[in-house]
Design a protein around this motif. Structure first.
Motif, mmCIF file in Angstrom:
data_model
loop_
_atom_site.group_PDB
_atom_site.id
_atom_site.type_symbol
_atom_site.label_atom_id
_atom_site.label_comp_id
_atom_site.label_asym_id
_atom_site.label_seq_id
_atom_site.Cartn_x
_atom_site.Cartn_y
_atom_site.Cartn_z
ATOM 1 N N UNK A 1 7.007 7.560 -8.721
ATOM 2 C CA UNK A 1 7.673 6.359 -8.215
ATOM 3 C C UNK A 1 6.791 5.137 -8.443
ATOM 4 N N UNK A 2 7.380 3.954 -8.549
ATOM 5 C CA UNK A 2 6.572 2.740 -8.663
ATOM 6 C C UNK A 2 5.659 2.569 -7.462
ATOM 7 N N UNK B 1 4.034 2.346 -1.567
ATOM 8 C CA UNK B 1 3.407 1.552 -0.511
ATOM 9 C C UNK B 1 4.396 1.327 0.629
ATOM 10 N N UNK B 2 5.635 1.020 0.291
ATOM 11 C CA UNK B 2 6.650 0.820 1.324
ATOM 12 C C UNK B 2 6.873 2.093 2.134
ATOM 13 N N UNK B 3 6.856 3.257 1.470
ATOM 14 C CA UNK B 3 7.054 4.524 2.174
ATOM 15 C C UNK B 3 5.892 4.821 3.110
ATOM 16 N N UNK B 4 4.665 4.541 2.671
ATOM 17 C CA UNK B 4 3.511 4.734 3.544
ATOM 18 C C UNK B 4 3.624 3.820 4.762
ATOM 19 N N UNK B 5 4.038 2.573 4.547
ATOM 20 C CA UNK B 5 4.218 1.661 5.672
ATOM 21 C C UNK B 5 5.281 2.175 6.636
ATOM 22 N N UNK B 6 6.363 2.760 6.101
ATOM 23 C CA UNK B 6 7.407 3.327 6.955
ATOM 24 C C UNK B 6 6.834 4.377 7.904
ATOM 25 N N UNK B 7 5.965 5.203 7.373
ATOM 26 C CA UNK B 7 5.381 6.270 8.187
ATOM 27 C C UNK B 7 4.420 5.697 9.225
ATOM 28 N N UNK B 8 3.644 4.697 8.837
ATOM 29 C CA UNK B 8 2.746 4.056 9.794
ATOM 30 C C UNK B 8 3.536 3.390 10.919
ATOM 31 N N UNK B 9 4.642 2.777 10.579
ATOM 32 C CA UNK B 9 5.469 2.139 11.606
ATOM 33 C C UNK B 9 6.068 3.175 12.543
ATOM 34 N N UNK B 10 6.363 4.355 12.042
ATOM 35 C CA UNK B 10 7.001 5.407 12.841
ATOM 36 C C UNK B 10 6.033 6.053 13.825
ATOM 37 N N UNK C 1 -6.149 7.142 5.874
ATOM 38 C CA UNK C 1 -6.280 6.549 4.541
ATOM 39 C C UNK C 1 -5.280 7.254 3.629
ATOM 40 N N UNK C 2 -4.593 6.462 2.787
ATOM 41 C CA UNK C 2 -3.675 6.996 1.787
ATOM 42 C C UNK C 2 -4.129 6.501 0.421
ATOM 43 N N UNK C 3 -4.514 7.431 -0.438
ATOM 44 C CA UNK C 3 -5.013 7.089 -1.770
ATOM 45 C C UNK C 3 -3.952 7.461 -2.790
ATOM 46 N N UNK C 4 -3.502 6.457 -3.554
ATOM 47 C CA UNK C 4 -2.434 6.648 -4.528
ATOM 48 C C UNK C 4 -3.037 6.842 -5.912
ATOM 49 N N UNK C 5 -2.850 8.016 -6.483
ATOM 50 C CA UNK C 5 -3.303 8.317 -7.845
ATOM 51 C C UNK C 5 -2.202 7.851 -8.792
ATOM 52 N N UNK C 6 -2.441 6.710 -9.460
ATOM 53 C CA UNK C 6 -1.388 6.065 -10.242
ATOM 54 C C UNK C 6 -1.785 5.950 -11.709
ATOM 55 N N UNK C 7 -0.770 5.900 -12.542
ATOM 56 C CA UNK C 7 -0.950 5.641 -13.974
ATOM 57 C C UNK C 7 0.242 4.826 -14.457
ATOM 58 N N UNK D 1 7.533 13.590 6.752
ATOM 59 C CA UNK D 1 8.026 12.218 6.931
ATOM 60 C C UNK D 1 7.773 11.366 5.688
ATOM 61 N N UNK D 2 6.593 11.533 5.085
ATOM 62 C CA UNK D 2 6.297 10.741 3.889
ATOM 63 C C UNK D 2 7.212 11.144 2.737
ATOM 64 N N UNK D 3 7.461 12.438 2.572
ATOM 65 C CA UNK D 3 8.400 12.870 1.530
ATOM 66 C C UNK D 3 9.795 12.293 1.775
ATOM 67 N N UNK D 4 10.221 12.289 3.041
ATOM 68 C CA UNK D 4 11.531 11.708 3.389
ATOM 69 C C UNK D 4 11.556 10.212 3.060
ATOM 70 N N UNK D 5 10.475 9.515 3.408
ATOM 71 C CA UNK D 5 10.408 8.079 3.145
ATOM 72 C C UNK D 5 10.385 7.793 1.647
ATOM 73 N N UNK D 6 9.712 8.607 0.858
ATOM 74 C CA UNK D 6 9.682 8.417 -0.595
ATOM 75 C C UNK D 6 11.082 8.569 -1.194
#
Length: 484
Positions: free
Chosen positions: A51-52, A57-66, A128-134, A161-166
């Protein structure tokens, strides 16, 4: 971070409140602001689904808000004055989320430098959430959370929850909306000190007093035994650190646990707990042992949806299998099944009262157990996790189910490097149908190092024997330990 009573966080606060008993159970033992606090971080890896970065980032924020506990600061100031402060979800996203764009990917689970993050929980959110991106798309998300905010069950909730948010963000919608409520740590803490919570505490502390009294009575007159100090066992290497551990991956024990459960209707955790108690009895040269089994301590739907640390211990008094199997009132198999049923019954009753004030229960342990306090015969911890909780969270699973040793000749006990922090005496079991991984932890001061390897092998032998319908006499412990 440990701070004075007048401390307040240098940030905006949504609300504040006391710590839960489960949080107190953790912080009362952990030194503040050390460079070793990472030792008990809980970690997991979640697929990024290509995913972009913005959607992730938005999904991680969703989980933090929850989950408020993931965006809280903790003031550690003892039983009465410790507080937690919930911050707005957007305040520290740049600190929590790290994007590793086009870096060398760490393909092995958990083989990452950020796993060793030492969270300053008075200054940092404990996640901490580390995104391995390319190329602007995320391949994997590594999650690291301080144990004050989460437990293994909670990490499974966080991953779900993070999988659901993604999935929701990829579909262009909000993930949680007005769904079922999640239990938040501050609400739990307030309920624990409410009139109903205080009434529960009276019953819980009464239960602990009775159980500890039974352990003290059963072990009365026992002289604690400490083997000669050999902290790393036969296969160990010298090194720095006071706390040691070793582990065994066993296909035989995993299959045996399932067979015992099917034959008796008793959970695999009770079978492993009884086997561990027997190994403790052998090392400590006692016919009985007091063990503190860890309870998931989640009794409501809201708790089941929460990531918060909830695990607590409960006292269990166990006999040595070698002792109960030789009684004249029945066969070894019948005696073993009675001991197993009693172990499971103690677990069940103990779960009801595991959530007790840890300052009060620790004081009871010291007062009631006396000279047995913090000794190997009356103080070990036991933790069991099945595949529903532990499958993706640990570092010790072999690479695929085929990696489990297939027979007795292949079993190898592996010793880990010494650690600055750890448990004085503890066994952890990670179990799924294909096999089990069980590890032993101890400190240099306990003297368990000399016997550690044989203890794990003995646990495996006991499980296999019990699964064989207790054919013949129970197995004898190995060379460095002797039956009581």
């Amino acid at each position: 971070m440990l701070t004075g009573p007048g401390w307040s966080p240098d940030t905006r606060v949504v609300r504040d409140g006391p710590l839960t008993w489960a949080q107190h159970e953790w912080v009362q033992w952990i030194p503040t602001d050390t460079d070793t606090s990472y030792e008990d971080n809980i970690c997991a890896a979640v697929p990024g689904r290509d995913l972009p970065v913005g959607q992730v980032v938005a999904a991680v924020r969703d989980v933090l808000a929850r989950h408020e506990g993931l965006r809280s600061l903790v003031r550690r100031a003892g039983r009465e004055d410790s507080l937690q402060y919930v911050c707005p979800a957007d305040d520290r996203l740049d600190d929590v989320i790290q994007v590793m764009e086009d870096e060398v990917s760490f393909r092995r689970r958990f083989d990452t430098p950020w796993r060793r993050t030492c969270f300053r929980i008075g200054e940092q959110w404990p996640v901490k959430a580390v995104l391995d991106a390319a190329g602007g798309h995320v391949r994997r998300i590594d999650l690291v959370v301080d144990h004050v905010a989460i437990d293994p069950w909670g990490m499974r909730v966080l991953c779900d929850d993070l999988n659901h948010a993604l999935r929701a963000r990829a579909a262009g919608r909000e993930p949680f909306g007005s769904g079922l409520a999640v239990e938040q740590p501050i609400d739990v803490a307030l309920s624990e000190t409410s009139p109903a919570g205080r009434a529960y505490q009276r019953r819980a502390l009464g239960y602990w007093e009775r159980r500890l009294g039974e352990i003290g009575k059963a072990l009365h007159g026992h002289v604690p035994h400490a083997p000669s100090r050999a902290p790393l066992g036969r296969s160990g290497e010298p090194g720095r650190g006071e706390f040691r551990s070793c582990w065994l991956a066993s296909r035989r024990a995993g299959h045996a646990a399932g067979a015992i459960a099917r034959a008796t209707g008793v959970s695999p955790s009770a079978a492993f707990l009884l086997a561990f108690g027997t190994a403790v009895c052998a090392v400590e040269r006692s016919s009985r042992a007091g063990i503190f089994a860890i309870s998931a301590n989640r009794f409501s739907a809201g708790a089941g949806r929460s990531v918060r640390k909830a695990t607590m211990t409960m006292p269990v008094l166990l006999p040595a299998v070698s002792a109960v199997s030789t009684v004249s009132t029945g066969s070894p198999g019948a005696a073993y099944r009675r001991a197993l049923a009693d172990c499971a019954a103690q677990q069940l009753s103990g779960h009801r009262f595991a959530n007790a004030d840890p300052y009060a229960t620790e004081r009871m342990c010291e007062e009631i157990l006396g000279d047995l306090y913090k000794t190997g015969v009356a103080y070990p911890r036991f933790s069991y996790m099945d595949e529903g909780v532990a499958d993706d969270l640990n570092t010790l699973w072999p690479a695929g189910d085929a990696g489990f040793p297939g027979d007795e000749d292949d079993r190898i006990v592996t010793f880990s490097p010494p650690r600055p922090l750890g448990a004085r005496y503890m066994m952890t079991v990670l179990h799924r149908p294909a096999g089990a991984v069980f590890s032993l932890q101890w400190s240099d001061a306990t003297g368990w190092g000399e016997t550690a390897e044989d203890m794990l092998l003995y646990v495996e032998d006991l499980m296999v024997w019990a699964a064989s319908e207790c054919a013949g006499a129970p197995p004898a412990p190995g060379g460095t330990i002797s039956a009581p």
